[in-house]
Design an enzyme around this catalytic site. Structure first.
Site, PDB file in Angstrom:
ATOM      1  N   ARG A 141      -4.507 -13.923  -2.201  1.00 34.99           N
ATOM      2  CA  ARG A 141      -5.920 -13.779  -1.838  1.00 34.99           C
ATOM      3  C   ARG A 141      -6.692 -13.358  -3.074  1.00 34.99           C
ATOM      4  O   ARG A 141      -6.115 -13.119  -4.134  1.00 34.99           O
ATOM      5  CB  ARG A 141      -6.090 -12.719  -0.743  1.00 34.99           C
ATOM      6  CG  ARG A 141      -5.451 -11.374  -1.122  1.00 34.99           C
ATOM      7  CD  ARG A 141      -5.829 -10.264  -0.188  1.00 34.99           C
ATOM      8  NE  ARG A 141      -5.015  -9.079  -0.371  1.00 34.99           N
ATOM      9  CZ  ARG A 141      -5.154  -8.179  -1.336  1.00 34.99           C
ATOM     10  NH1 ARG A 141      -6.083  -8.348  -2.266  1.00 34.99           N
ATOM     11  NH2 ARG A 141      -4.368  -7.119  -1.403  1.00 34.99           N
ATOM     12  N   GLY A 167       0.793  -1.230   0.000  1.00 35.99           N
ATOM     13  CA  GLY A 167       0.000   0.000   0.000  1.00 35.99           C
ATOM     14  C   GLY A 167       0.818   1.268   0.000  1.00 35.99           C
ATOM     15  O   GLY A 167       0.317   2.335   0.355  1.00 35.99           O
ATOM     16  N   ARG A 171     -13.125   2.246  -8.645  1.00 34.57           N
ATOM     17  CA  ARG A 171     -13.289   2.163  -7.199  1.00 34.57           C
ATOM     18  C   ARG A 171     -13.972   3.449  -6.711  1.00 34.57           C
ATOM     19  O   ARG A 171     -13.435   4.546  -6.873  1.00 34.57           O
ATOM     20  CB  ARG A 171     -11.951   1.992  -6.503  1.00 34.57           C
ATOM     21  CG  ARG A 171     -11.225   0.717  -6.884  1.00 34.57           C
ATOM     22  CD  ARG A 171     -10.127   0.405  -5.900  1.00 34.57           C
ATOM     23  NE  ARG A 171      -9.293  -0.715  -6.355  1.00 34.57           N
ATOM     24  CZ  ARG A 171      -8.419  -1.362  -5.589  1.00 34.57           C
ATOM     25  NH1 ARG A 171      -8.275  -0.995  -4.328  1.00 34.57           N
ATOM     26  NH2 ARG A 171      -7.712  -2.358  -6.074  1.00 34.57           N
ATOM     27  N   ASN A 178      -0.019 -11.370  -4.443  1.00 38.31           N
ATOM     28  CA  ASN A 178      -1.099 -11.281  -3.458  1.00 38.31           C
ATOM     29  C   ASN A 178      -1.752 -12.645  -3.332  1.00 38.31           C
ATOM     30  O   ASN A 178      -2.296 -13.180  -4.306  1.00 38.31           O
ATOM     31  CB  ASN A 178      -2.132 -10.242  -3.874  1.00 38.31           C
ATOM     32  CG  ASN A 178      -1.571  -8.838  -3.844  1.00 38.31           C
ATOM     33  OD1 ASN A 178      -1.546  -8.143  -4.837  1.00 38.31           O
ATOM     34  ND2 ASN A 178      -1.078  -8.421  -2.692  1.00 38.31           N
ATOM     35  N   GLU A 195      15.732  -1.728  -4.384  1.00 39.14           N
ATOM     36  CA  GLU A 195      15.578  -2.205  -5.748  1.00 39.14           C
ATOM     37  C   GLU A 195      15.585  -1.018  -6.710  1.00 39.14           C
ATOM     38  O   GLU A 195      15.427   0.137  -6.304  1.00 39.14           O
ATOM     39  CB  GLU A 195      14.308  -3.036  -5.916  1.00 39.14           C
ATOM     40  CG  GLU A 195      13.013  -2.286  -5.771  1.00 39.14           C
ATOM     41  CD  GLU A 195      11.793  -3.205  -5.945  1.00 39.14           C
ATOM     42  OE1 GLU A 195      11.941  -4.433  -5.795  1.00 39.14           O
ATOM     43  OE2 GLU A 195      10.707  -2.671  -6.216  1.00 39.14           O
ATOM     44  N   VAL A 241      -9.355  -6.997  -4.890  1.00 38.51           N
ATOM     45  CA  VAL A 241     -10.476  -6.063  -5.007  1.00 38.51           C
ATOM     46  C   VAL A 241     -10.955  -6.002  -6.454  1.00 38.51           C
ATOM     47  O   VAL A 241     -12.154  -5.945  -6.737  1.00 38.51           O
ATOM     48  CB  VAL A 241     -10.066  -4.656  -4.513  1.00 38.51           C
ATOM     49  CG1 VAL A 241     -11.148  -3.618  -4.835  1.00 38.51           C
ATOM     50  CG2 VAL A 241      -9.795  -4.674  -3.012  1.00 38.51           C
ATOM     51  N   HIS A 299       0.124   4.913  -4.558  1.00 39.82           N
ATOM     52  CA  HIS A 299       0.202   3.450  -4.632  1.00 39.82           C
ATOM     53  C   HIS A 299      -1.131   2.768  -4.331  1.00 39.82           C
ATOM     54  O   HIS A 299      -1.171   1.548  -4.141  1.00 39.82           O
ATOM     55  CB  HIS A 299       1.288   2.916  -3.689  1.00 39.82           C
ATOM     56  CG  HIS A 299       2.641   3.535  -3.917  1.00 39.82           C
ATOM     57  ND1 HIS A 299       3.453   3.184  -4.975  1.00 39.82           N
ATOM     58  CD2 HIS A 299       3.319   4.506  -3.227  1.00 39.82           C
ATOM     59  CE1 HIS A 299       4.575   3.887  -4.924  1.00 39.82           C
ATOM     60  NE2 HIS A 299       4.517   4.691  -3.883  1.00 39.82           N
TER      61      HIS A 299
END
Length: 454
Positions: free
Chosen positions: A291, A164, A337, A289, A200, A294, A235
């Site tokens: 899971r 996030g 969203r 991720n 990175e 969204v 982000h």
């Protein structure tokens, strides 16, 4: 198949899971905080249990309360949804130790992919390209300037756990490197309980491309194409679409096949998403991720596959009902969203919904738990609705989205609907000409114009 599933989440995703269960003939148990007693998922579930106070730590993050609720209700499985405990290996382990099925990957895979350093090593060994960076965590002590110089400035100091945008610092000058590591480490500790950070390569203006995968416990794995999530602020994703307007058919097929093969070799189970930065024709893995996402509805729209019901079937031990060759991609989908936020300042805007009218029509989908008279509590994430549309092609999709946004009425609070109305009429967005920095540049320019600045 399960007889009863406990939904360890709230809001639109809890309602989404309830609907999938209901269509499968599975009874649902809704859990809720005191603030969510009147929530739609609580109203529609077969039974509901209050698990604690308003704060997330007292309710949706309270592992003991969730296990107790599952025990009391006689649930056989727990679906964690998104956020909260959905990627918590300790919770997944606790669920299994108490004799319930965790509707998600194994605790081991959650743990591996929850640590970005370990995740990068794991996928690199499976042939997935990664962003150039350090092999392990770094600290302000040590020869970090040499490490960063080898990577090449600018570099990104990044938290090993979490996401996030928290625990991240961009460094352009070696003189600022040590301070950036200290700041990022402190922020990571506060937000994730893990102070480890790594370095990175910072990519200038990449796109954010992710691949949806699905795997069962019998060695089968498929991908459901890519999603472009490049329109984001700090982000945080605002707008997602599938397929990406930036990729060729050859690129998406090659990347999808490579990711599906890696998923299979990992022995992964359930739904997951590989996230990449894409720049100058190259893909660089950044995280996975473990899971449901969204933005999963846009993948469902272009494939016709119900990802949540497939999650449940896989968790119940069933084999995937399709192979990669069976999956057919059709049309173009976009998800907006709709957050309860001021579209100018982005300040949260909780409150009572005085008017509510959801758009409809062919290929228009609204995932939301809102209703007229509902009071949005101030304690949780500001996402209150997702508007998803499908068109035969991208231009038709944009036109349908514009129409649907004009129909959408959410009275009593401020939302991001006006921002999305602007975006779907912007020439860069219409042309698909944007990257992960574009939206912030657009908002900064708009702010200056509104304030009369140059």
């Amino acid at each position: 198949m399960f007889r009863k599933v406990l939904i360890a989440n709230r809001g639109e995703i809890a309602l989404r899971i309830h609907r999938a269960c209901r269509e499968m003939g599975i009874q649902t148990v809704a859990v809720h905080s005191t603030a969510d007693a009147d929530a739609m998922h609580v109203r529609l579930a077969d039974e509901s249990i209050c698990i604690g106070g308003n704060a997330s730590k007292d309710s949706y993050l309270n592992m003991a309360s969730l296990i107790s609720a599952a025990t009391i209700s006689g649930a056989e499985a727990i679906h964690p949804g998104v956020g909260f405990l959905s990627e918590n290996a300790e919770f997944a382990t606790m669920v299994e130790e108490h004799g319930f099925v965790f509707i998600g990957p194994t605790p081991e895979h959650i743990r591996i992919m929850g640590d970005k350093i370990t995740a990068k090593k794991t996928v690199a060994d499976l042939g997935i390209p990664v962003v150039p960076g350090t092999d392990g965590p770094v600290s302000p002590e040590g020869n970090i300037e040499e490490l960063a110089a080898d990577i090449g400035y600018p570099v990104l100091v990044k938290a090993s756990g979490g996401g996030g945008g928290k625990g991240m610092q961009i460094v352009h000058d070696p003189a600022n490197l040590r301070e950036a590591i200290t700041v990022a480490s402190n922020e990571a500790m506060v937000n994730f309980g893990n102070p480890e950070v790594f370095i990175e390569k910072f990519l200038g203006r990449p796109r954010h491309i992710e691949i949806q995968v699905l795997a069962d416990q019998h060695g089968n794995a498929v991908h459901l194409g890519e999603r472009d999530c490049s329109l984001q602020r700090r982000h945080q994703k605002i707008w997602e679409e599938a397929p990406s307007p930036a990729l060729t058919q050859e690129q998406r097929q090659q990347l999808g096949d490579k990711v599906a093969k890696a998923t299979q070799r990992m022995g992964y189970r359930g739904a997951g998403t590989f996230e990449f930065l894409y720049e100058n024709g190259e893909f660089y893995f950044i995280e996975m991720n473990t899971r449901i996402q969204v933005e999963h509805p846009i993948s469902e729209m272009i494939t016709g596959i119900d990802l949540v019901s497939e999650q449940i079937r896989v968790a119940a031990g069933e084999k995937l009902r399709f192979t990669q060759e069976d999956i057919r991609f059709g049309g173009h989908a976009i998800e907006c969203r709709i957050n309860a936020e001021d579209p100018e300042s982005f300040f949260p805007s909780p409150g009572k919904i005085t008017d509510y009218h959801a758009p409809g029509g062919l290929r228009v989908r609204v995932d939301s738990a809102l209703y007229s008279g509902y009071s949005i509590p101030p304690y949780y994430d500001s996402l209150v609705s997702k508007l998803i549309v499908l068109g035969n092609d991208r231009q038709e999709c944009l036109k349908r989205l514009h129409r649907a946004l004009d129909e959408y009425v959410i009275g009593g609070i401020k939302t991001l609907i006006p921002l999305h109305q602007e975006l779907c009429q912007n020439h860069d967005v219409i042309d698909g000409n944007y990257d992960i920095r574009w939206l912030e540049d657009f908002l900064e320019k708009r702010t200056k114009e509104n304030s009369g600045g140059s």
